[in-house]
Design a protein around this motif. Structure first.
Motif, mmCIF file in Angstrom:
data_model
loop_
_atom_site.group_PDB
_atom_site.id
_atom_site.type_symbol
_atom_site.label_atom_id
_atom_site.label_comp_id
_atom_site.label_asym_id
_atom_site.label_seq_id
_atom_site.Cartn_x
_atom_site.Cartn_y
_atom_site.Cartn_z
ATOM 1 N N GLU B 14 -1.733 -2.300 7.658
ATOM 2 C CA GLU B 14 -0.529 -2.374 6.832
ATOM 3 C C GLU B 14 -0.215 -3.780 6.330
ATOM 4 O O GLU B 14 0.314 -3.950 5.231
ATOM 5 C CB GLU B 14 0.650 -1.856 7.673
ATOM 6 N N GLU B 16 -1.908 -5.921 5.066
ATOM 7 C CA GLU B 16 -2.555 -6.280 3.802
ATOM 8 C C GLU B 16 -1.849 -5.654 2.599
ATOM 9 O O GLU B 16 -2.207 -5.948 1.462
ATOM 10 C CB GLU B 16 -4.020 -5.820 3.803
ATOM 11 N N ARG B 18 1.678 -3.975 0.411
ATOM 12 C CA ARG B 18 3.087 -4.123 0.099
ATOM 13 C C ARG B 18 3.518 -2.792 -0.513
ATOM 14 O O ARG B 18 2.778 -2.203 -1.306
ATOM 15 C CB ARG B 18 3.256 -5.262 -0.915
ATOM 16 N N ARG B 56 4.697 3.986 -4.238
ATOM 17 C CA ARG B 56 3.693 3.080 -4.776
ATOM 18 C C ARG B 56 3.351 2.045 -3.709
ATOM 19 O O ARG B 56 4.242 1.537 -3.040
ATOM 20 C CB ARG B 56 4.230 2.324 -5.996
ATOM 21 N N ILE B 58 0.582 -1.409 -2.994
ATOM 22 C CA ILE B 58 -0.472 -2.266 -3.545
ATOM 23 C C ILE B 58 -1.244 -2.878 -2.382
ATOM 24 O O ILE B 58 -0.651 -3.306 -1.380
ATOM 25 C CB ILE B 58 0.082 -3.374 -4.476
ATOM 26 N N GLN B 60 -2.302 -5.647 -1.606
ATOM 27 C CA GLN B 60 -2.069 -7.027 -2.038
ATOM 28 C C GLN B 60 -3.150 -7.989 -1.540
ATOM 29 O O GLN B 60 -3.703 -8.765 -2.297
ATOM 30 C CB GLN B 60 -0.701 -7.475 -1.499
ATOM 31 N N HIS B 61 -3.408 -7.943 -0.240
ATOM 32 C CA HIS B 61 -4.379 -8.876 0.333
ATOM 33 C C HIS B 61 -5.725 -8.170 0.544
ATOM 34 O O HIS B 61 -6.369 -8.301 1.577
ATOM 35 C CB HIS B 61 -3.856 -9.459 1.642
#
Lengths: 994, 97, 192
Positions: B14, B16, B18, B56, B58, B60-61
């Motif tokens: 989690e 990683e 957003r 939604r 993303i 992100q990382h």
């Protein structure tokens, strides 16, 4: 003291390795393999602390992590002192300094013990009932008293000298517990070759098998089976065995947290971490966490010398310690009989007092009698005799109907109590599994699992050794995807008990203090009172009485408390339910949770390529998001005010140099780059020529200003976008969100180049002359390179994107060079500018200079509720564009209404007075409170170039108030200000085009 | 810590990711034509169900891609994840069963 | 002509700080020499290869060909690298190959700092701050992904089978990342 209670042989301690420590200043000796508890008991020390509320003498009650009372302060050296250590789990180590807690001035003579005499006052809800009025007493009397009296040990006041590690790990099967069930599960799971982690909170793996006396497994002594099994597991490369590792939290999606105590048991950690936090993601979790023994509830059951029956057995068999020479086992079940037999064999005089009728007892009865133990069946316990140590147990016969016969006092120096067993369902419950009440076992058992988890063995209410082994093996295999099973032959376990909430007594119930929760000093009477006062939910009873709170979280007390509540309410126990089990299972150090994130690794500290130069030149720094930015560059003897004044003058009179590397930068590339920019910013971009810059203003969809920055068009399909320092990541995320989720059809790509380029701002009338000798391939003349132009070329031989832009209102350049060249180019500029008196300046001067020009800073003049028009930037908006993010919202009713706060300048009547940023603005200081606030000061400085103090403010309808007087709050009262144009310097903007 | 099935990268932790709130709230084609009431609904009003919720997220990382997910807000169980612009395989009613 | 003395020299954020040190657990952490690196973006339908850089590998994997490597970090994103001296050449060749497709090539040679952590326990040390499963099965040779190391974002690359990992980190996070890996090596130790 010389270990008078150490048995001549036996136990798993290493008698060749004596270990000494101190307890309240006295030197005490034990052996390697002891816990503090076993070493203290070996020396006859039972009384080790005072209770929380009544300051009653308390002793060691258990051998494990459920210990509620024996809480010690333990020091392993400077910076290595912890309060509230359970003596039963601290491994003995040479040189430990341990102290009892919660008493003053000494353990033996404690002033706070008078609380015990006033115990009728300290009833359930005492705090809530007492500290209510008068209101004025709260700050001065009640709170200080509560703070001083509350809490157990004293928190350390020096930095923790230890190192703590963190480790993420993955496995197919995590087995919790290395008792018989867990070891069998680990054997089966690892047989498949799958990755297996096995953790157990104790120093030595084996669980209950470590104190087995007669038990055999497959014909071998239990301890031998443990040894062989561990050898097998250890030899398997797919197995990680973790003793001294407490699984304390079971979170979402089989994310399990555990603390490994790495070096507390050694004298010199040699740089190794004290503890290691494991964050394990397991395919399947097998919980084999065993069960906890319940105490019996009777008057004064908290005397030092009263232990759990099984704990007596552990101290005798595992540690070779006899907790007393004359031991009475008070029980309502079978397991205590084995403890009695073992204690008898070890040489103690042993009596059993069993609440059960003779006919309800099993084979344990004959076994104990055959061993020479006197057994009193159908006997209740009325109370204890003694003060700081139990001297006798008062028992009396009780009939099935509850009639109590004549009392009799059994002389003793130790009592082993057993009220049955409670499966350890903490982790199962944390995993959100649903518990189910089992009437036959009088316990909540794991019911429906919520995650990939299996609870097995005693944790599932299975108390028979052979069954635990068989079930553990099957569960381990299944968890690893195998259907393998194994049969184990083992000695039958003495099990079964008669649940009892409070032992029948003939004493006046108002005077009996029978403890349920030993750590919080909660008695059966307290719980009954709470129910009578209307607390029916077990969660409310818990908070009102504090039962089940604090460091042990009610491991011993929960079932008894639940049972009493259910009895009082006359409701079945399952309908009362349990309180929520929350992590951590046992207390966890802050160090383990923090791990390496301290000192330099607490947070990344971002610095620019020019940072070291600034350090070498005496800069003071300020944090801006994660960055450290040069704030100002004081010369010898200068304070901040003098340094900033000097820097401000220098830029306008000659030339200054500023490190702007932290500005966010995004390269926007692709055939649709201009179209994308058009949608993201209020400004028009389609017709901006390559080589030109434009100030870009970005809104959120709600119409409020989100960010700003200069944007250069590098090529037809390429923009170099700058953002605020703090907004860099936010702006990129915002752009990426729209690009991916709203306009995936656009052919454009975003790349963060914040750190690719160092940015050196050279500002002031002498800026051009300063950089000219260093720049090649670019014509710097004003005609060829006007304000708001961008050229690519070289500086000091390094490639550059050279912007002619200014955030100061002066002739200025922002020189982008690849970051590794930043420092060298900076130094070359500094050398080149020496003849013009070049002055490095920091963020404070940058702020003053831009305020002199009335330039806003997003986040200072704006706060997320400010529109372009509010700050006088409506002219930036490309009206002809059909759409851009935020456009529709600019037409929202509230955004076009009158009375919005608008950016203005303020001059205080006193030109030397610098208003406070954030100060409120009002029209009439004499109006009644609450006053009508018109707005607030957003920026305020002493401006050497204007020659007085200046301020920016947002004021309701401010632009219509030009020239009028308003009032601003100051620490000394209201001061009068006049509303002026927010551009204080070079209002015509001539200097910037020089 | 949740384990989230990124459509590009598979199961990842989690930290990683957003969360970007409710999914399938499309930005109007022509915002200027949208009335005040509808526009304020679009800006400010979101569902907050007890149960399966389309969100939604993303990575992100990780791959940096936005995607959609059905998550049960009670159990934190992910019913499924699917690409931006896509539709979930399971209806929310099925997912709840 | 610019005076020779004015030519800028490169300074890395870890100069002086990141001397290879033999750390506990047999782990070595060092900074790699500068290399040319670009962020390459091409929409779906990218060719299998651009100027010697593979583009058709699966997401989260790396292909090394000669001195050039390309790590696919997402469906339309690659981190590509090659010898520092070839930076200009790489840019020209890639641009020439992809001329007809929407794409973006942006130099990140100075944005990124490359660290290397190696040794038998390197993966365990990384797991001090990286939450991914780094076992041979889950993160084999040829793996590359963006992820986290403690509180900073990294790109983690394992090109070969040996226990050696490349950590690409933004330059201002490099002192943190380097310090974190060194501390992680100390965290590997157990009681003697």
């Amino acid at each position: 003291m010389a270990q008078h209670f150490r048995l001549p042989s036996g136990g798993r301690i290493d008698r060749s390795k004596p270990v000494s420590f101190t307890f309240n200043g006295s030197k005490i000796e034990g052996y390697q393999g002891d816990t503090l508890a076993s070493a203290l008991l070996a020396n006859g020390v039972h009384f080790v602390g005072r209770s929380f509320k009544y300051h009653r003498p308390r002793g060691i009650m258990s051998h494990g992590s459920d210990e509620p009372s024996a809480l010690l302060s333990v020091s392993r050296g400077p910076g290595r002192t912890d309060p509230n250590n359970r003596a039963s789990v601290v491994e003995l180590r040479e040189g430990l300094v341990t102290k009892s807690q919660n008493h003053w001035p000494s353990l033996n003579f404690d002033v706070g013990a008078v609380n015990d005499l006033f115990s009728p006052v300290f009833v359930a809800g005492f705090y809530y009932k007492t500290f209510m009025w008068p209101r004025s007493f709260w700050d001065k009397v009640y709170e200080p008293f509560i703070r001083a009296a509350a809490g157990l040990g004293v928190a350390p006041d020096v930095p923790d000298a230890d190192r703590y590690a963190n480790r993420h790990a993955h496995c197919d099967v995590l087995v919790v517990g290395m008792g018989p069930t867990g070891l069998a599960a680990a054997l089966a799971a690892s047989e498949t070759g799958k990755r297996v982690i096995v953790a157990d909170e104790q120093a030595e793996p084996g669980g209950s098998l470590l104190h087995a006396s007669e038990e055999t497994i497959d014909g071998k002594p239990a301890a031998e089976w443990v040894k062989e099994t561990l050898a097998v597991l250890d030899a398997r490369e797919n197995v990680i065995l973790l003793p001294r590792t407490t699984v304390f939290g079971y979170y979402n999606h089989n994310h399990v947290a555990m603390t490994e105590r790495v070096t507390d048991h050694v004298v010199d950690p040699k740089g190794a971490p004290r503890e290691r936090l494991w964050q394990v993601r397991a395919g399947h979790v097998v919980i084999a966490a065993g069960s906890l023994e319940r105490p019996l509830v009777f008057a004064d059951n908290d005397r030092p010398g009263v232990l759990l029956a099984e704990s007596v057995r552990v101290f005798v068999n595992r540690y070779g310690v006899l907790p007393g020479r004359k031991i009475v086992f008070a029980t309502s079940g079978a397991s205590a009989y084995q403890a009695a037999v073992d204690a008898k064999r070890a040489g103690a005089h042993v009596t059993i007092s069993d609440l059960r009728l003779e006919a309800d007892c099993g084979p344990e009865l004959a076994k104990a009698r055959a061993a020479g133990v006197e057994v009193l069946t159908a006997h209740t316990v009325i109370g204890t005799v003694g003060a700081k140590r139990v001297k006798g147990l008062i028992v009396a016969p009780v009939t099935g109907a509850g009639a109590i016969g004549p009392r009799r006092t059994l002389d003793c120096d130790c009592v082993g109590i057993s009220g049955g067993w409670t499966p350890t369902v903490h982790l199962f419950s944390q995993s959100r599994g649903k518990l189910a009440y089992d009437e036959a076992l009088d316990a909540f058992l794991p019911g429906t699992s919520a995650q990939a988890e299996t609870t097995v063995g005693a944790s599932h209410g299975d108390y028979d050794l052979a069954r635990c082994l068989t079930a553990g093996y099957a569960a381990g295999a299944k968890a690893a995807g195998s259907a393998a099973t194994a049969r184990f032959e083992a000695t039958p376990t003495l099990k079964g008990f008669q649940p009892v909430r409070v032992m029948p007594t003939d004493a006046n119930p108002a005077k009996v203090r029978a403890f349920i929760d030993f750590q919080n000093d909660v008695t059966a009477k307290d719980i009954k009172l709470a129910v009578r006062e209307g607390f029916q939910s077990i969660e409310h009873v818990k908070r009102y009485t504090t039962t089940g709170m604090a460091t042990d979280q009610g491991k011993m007390s929960n079932m008894n408390a639940l049972g009493i509540v259910a009895g009082q309410l006359d409701r079945p126990l399952p309908s009362v339910g349990t309180t929520t089990f929350r992590p951590p299972y046992t207390p966890t150090t802050f160090g383990a949770l923090v791990g390496p994130a301290r000192d330099a690794l607490f947070d990344p500290i971002r610095t620019t390529p020019i940072h070291d130069w600034a350090v070498e030149h005496g800069a003071k720094f300020e944090p801006v998001s994660l960055w450290r930015r040069a704030w100002y560059f004081p010369k010898a003897g200068e304070d901040m005010h003098a340094a900033v004044a000097r820097e401000c003058k220098a830029v306008r009179d000659g030339v200054g140099v500023f490190d702007a590397s932290t500005l966010g930068k995004i390269e926007v590339v692709g055939p649709d780059a201009a179209e994308f920019m058009n949608r993201m910013y209020v400004n028009p971009w389609l017709k901006l020529e390559p080589g030109k810059c434009r100030y870009g203003l970005m809104l959120k969809e709600d119409g409020y200003i989100m960010d700003d920055g200069v944007v250069a068009r590098v090529a037809q399909d390429r923009f170099h976008v700058t953002t605020t320092t703090g907004g860099a990541a936010r702006v990129l995320n915002h752009m990426e969100d729209y690009l991916q989720t709203e306009w995936p059809d656009l052919n454009v790509f975003l790349t963060s180049i914040t750190e690719e380029w160092a940015v050196i701002a050279v500002q002031g009338p002498k800026a051009r002359e300063t950089i000219a000798p260093l720049v090649s391939d670019i014509d710097l003349s004003p005609e060829a390179f006007p304000h708001m132009a961008m050229r690519e070329g070289r500086i000091c031989g390094a490639p550059t994107r050279l912007f002619r832009v200014s955030f100061t209102g002066e002739l200025g350049f922002e020189i982008n060079v690849p970051a590794d060249y930043g420092r060298a180019v900076w130094e070359a500029i500094y050398e080149s500018g020496r003849k013009f008196g070049i002055t490095p300046y920091g963020t404070e001067t940058m702020h003053v200079l831009r305020a002199e020009k009335g330039y806003i800073i997003v986040g200072q003049e704006t706060d997320g509720t400010v529109t372009p028009d509010d700050v006088g930037l409506a002219g930036m908006i490309a009206k002809a564009k059909a759409d851009f993010v935020g456009k529709r919202s600019l037409a929202r009713q509230d955004l076009v209404a009158s009375g919005r706060k608008q950016l203005v300048g303020l001059f205080a009547d006193d030109p030397s007075l610098v208003l406070e940023e954030g100060a409120q603005v009002v029209a009439d200081p004499n109006q009644p409170i609450p006053m009508k606030m018109l707005g607030h000061v957003t920026s305020s400085y002493d401006s050497p170039n204007v020659g007085r103090s200046i301020a920016l403010a947002v004021v309701a309808d401010g632009r219509a108030l030009m020239g009028t007087s308003l009032f601003v709050t100051t620490p000394g009262g209201f001061t009068r200000v006049s509303v002026v144009d927010p551009v204080f310097f070079d209002a015509k903007g001539e200097r910037i085009n020089a | 810590m949740l384990l989230i099935d990124c459509p590009c990268c598979g199961l990842r932790p989690e930290t990683e990711f957003r969360c970007g709130g409710q999914a399938h709230v499309a930005r109007p084609e022509k915002p200027v034509d949208v009335g005040d009431q509808d526009w304020s609904e679009y800006l400010f009003v979101r569902a907050n169900p007890r149960g399966v919720h389309a969100e939604r997220w993303i990575h992100q990382h990780g791959c940096g891609r936005w995607f959609n997910a059905l998550r049960d807000t009670v159990s934190d169980r992910f019913v499924e994840t699917y690409p931006m612009g896509g539709k979930p395989k399971s209806t929310t009613t099925e997912a709840r069963a | 002509m610019l005076d020779d003395s004015l030519y800028a020299r490169r300074v890395s954020p870890l100069d002086g700080a990141a001397k290879p040190a033999s750390l506990p657990g047999g782990v070595t952490v060092r900074q790699l020499k500068p290399e040319a690196r670009f962020s390459l973006r091409v929409k779906a339908g990218a060719p299998a290869d651009a100027a010697g850089f593979a583009l058709d590998q699966k997401i989260n994997s790396i292909v090394v060909r000669g001195g050039r490597w390309s790590a696919r970090l997402g469906p339309d994103e690659w981190l590509i690298g090659g010898p520092e001296a070839d930076a200009q050449l790489i840019a020209e060749e890639v641009e020439a190959t992809l001329r007809d497709r929407p794409h973006s090539l942006v130099s990140v040679s100075h944005r990124n700092v490359s660290l290397e952590i190696s040794g038998a326990n390197a993966a365990i040390a990384l797991n001090a701050g990286c939450p991914l499963d780094l076992s041979d099965a889950a993160f084999p040779a040829g793996s590359a992904t963006r992820t986290l190391l403690g509180k900073c974002e990294i790109v983690l690359i394992r090109a070969g089978a040996e226990p050696s990992y490349r950590v690409e980190v933004w330059r201002s996070f490099s002192t943190y990342a380097h310090g974190f890996l060194v501390e992680a090596a100390f965290g590997l130790q157990n009681a003697a």
